[in-house]
Design a protein around this motif. Structure first.
Motif, mmCIF file in Angstrom:
data_model
loop_
_atom_site.group_PDB
_atom_site.id
_atom_site.type_symbol
_atom_site.label_atom_id
_atom_site.label_comp_id
_atom_site.label_asym_id
_atom_site.label_seq_id
_atom_site.Cartn_x
_atom_site.Cartn_y
_atom_site.Cartn_z
ATOM 1 N N SER A 144 0.825 -1.212 0.000
ATOM 2 C CA SER A 144 0.000 0.000 0.000
ATOM 3 C C SER A 144 0.852 1.251 0.000
ATOM 4 N N ARG A 145 0.228 2.346 -0.403
ATOM 5 C CA ARG A 145 0.862 3.652 -0.313
ATOM 6 C C ARG A 145 -0.121 4.628 0.320
ATOM 7 N N ILE A 146 0.399 5.754 0.784
ATOM 8 C CA ILE A 146 -0.424 6.785 1.415
ATOM 9 C C ILE A 146 -0.606 7.933 0.433
ATOM 10 N N SER A 147 -1.849 8.332 0.173
ATOM 11 C CA SER A 147 -2.107 9.503 -0.657
ATOM 12 C C SER A 147 -2.016 10.754 0.207
ATOM 13 N N TRP A 148 -1.052 11.605 -0.099
ATOM 14 C CA TRP A 148 -0.901 12.844 0.665
ATOM 15 C C TRP A 148 -1.844 13.929 0.175
ATOM 16 N N TRP A 149 -2.703 13.610 -0.800
ATOM 17 C CA TRP A 149 -3.755 14.542 -1.233
ATOM 18 C C TRP A 149 -5.051 14.301 -0.462
#
Length: 307
Positions: A144-149
């Protein structure tokens, strides 16, 4: 990522943390699955988080010396409950790894061997998470990745081999004990939800690696539908997503996030609440969470053993 080191189970000590709160049946199934997982150097610490009945005594009667159990007078929540287990560990023993394991998760044979073998390939690996499937057999957790938007956790394309991930879930994760001594475990402000995202960011900023290991498999008893109407669940998600982004998001991304999370989702919560629940409970809980998330102090506490 290197080749797995074999035969680590004999010498690598793992201590599992399981929190129980009015979940005797689930916790019994969970512990049984861990004991049958085949790992030779696993100890289990169960914290009964203030269950209405004395479920600690019932679990001890069922499992005897196969587990260590501590009964707490009140419900500390997920973050503080696991932090308390870590403090008990510092006082009593020093394992090589801590295994966080939700009481609604079920282990499969060999899952822990695969996690340990992967972690032992590189001392920079702070955490390894397995592939986690939901009730229907679909992937619930993968790389997984984190959306910083938007502050969302986004699952990326799965691979057949181990890979790095930006986010590890607290549902089931193997954590290197030496890293926990250095950076601590969970920020108790979160109570529950996004505490694992916060820990992931802190670990990566310390130069650590987080890995996903598909050779390790765990099942998770996920009840998505009941959570949709659970007001406190929705309140905490809104609250903690905002608190998390206030702590960690790049400055230039925050205005977009606030517009999306506060304005757009705040407005959308009203028709959603009426359409799905036929009342305004969801919208009220969501807006209460937004208000709390914006007002929480950002005086970041220390989580490590230097406290």
């Amino acid at each position: 990522l290197g080749q797995p080191i074999m035969d680590t189970a004999i010498r690598t000590h793992v201590l599992a943390f399981i929190l129980n709160w009015n979940g005797l049946q689930q916790t019994t199934r969970c512990i049984s699955s861990l004991l049958c997982s085949g790992y030779s150097n696993l100890k289990i610490l169960v914290l009964d988080n203030g269950s209405d009945e004395d479920e600690a005594a019932l679990l001890k009667e069922t499992f005897g010396d196969a587990i260590q159990i501590v009964r707490n007078a009140s419900n500390l929540g997920f973050c503080q409950g696991n932090n308390y287990c870590l403090e008990l560990t510092r006082e009593r023993l020093r394992p090589d790894y801590i295994l966080l394991f939700n009481n609604d998760a079920v282990a499969t044979p060999g899952f822990l061997d695969a996690l340990v073998k992967r972690a032992e390939t590189d001392k920079l690996i702070a955490a390894v998470s397995p592939s986690i499937l939901d009730n229907s057999g679909r992937t619930w957790f993968g790389p997984s990745r984190i959306s910083w938007w938007t502050g969302r956790i986004i699952r990326v394309r799965e691979t057949a081999s181990a890979c790095e991930t930006q986010f590890i879930t607290g549902c089931t994760v193997l954590l290197r004990y030496s890293v926990l001594e250095r950076i601590g475990l969970f920020d108790p402000t979160f109570i529950a939800y996004f505490e694992d995202a916060d820990w992931s960011v802190r670990a990566i900023r310390e130069g650590c690696k987080l890995l996903y290991e598909p050779a390790s498999l765990v099942h998770h008893d996920v009840d998505r539908q009941s959570r949709l109407g659970y007001r406190y669940h929705n309140q905490l998600l809104a609250r903690n997503r905002i608190y998390f982004m206030r702590k960690h998001a790049p400055a230039l991304r925050k205005p977009v996030f606030y517009f999306f999370q506060v304005v757009l989702k705040g407005i959308a919560s009203l028709p959603y609440s009426l359409a799905r629940l036929r009342n305004l409970d969801f919208a009220r809980a969501y807006l209460r969470g937004v208000r709390e998330g914006l007002s929480l102090s950002l005086d970041i506490p220390k989580y490590g053993s230097e406290e």
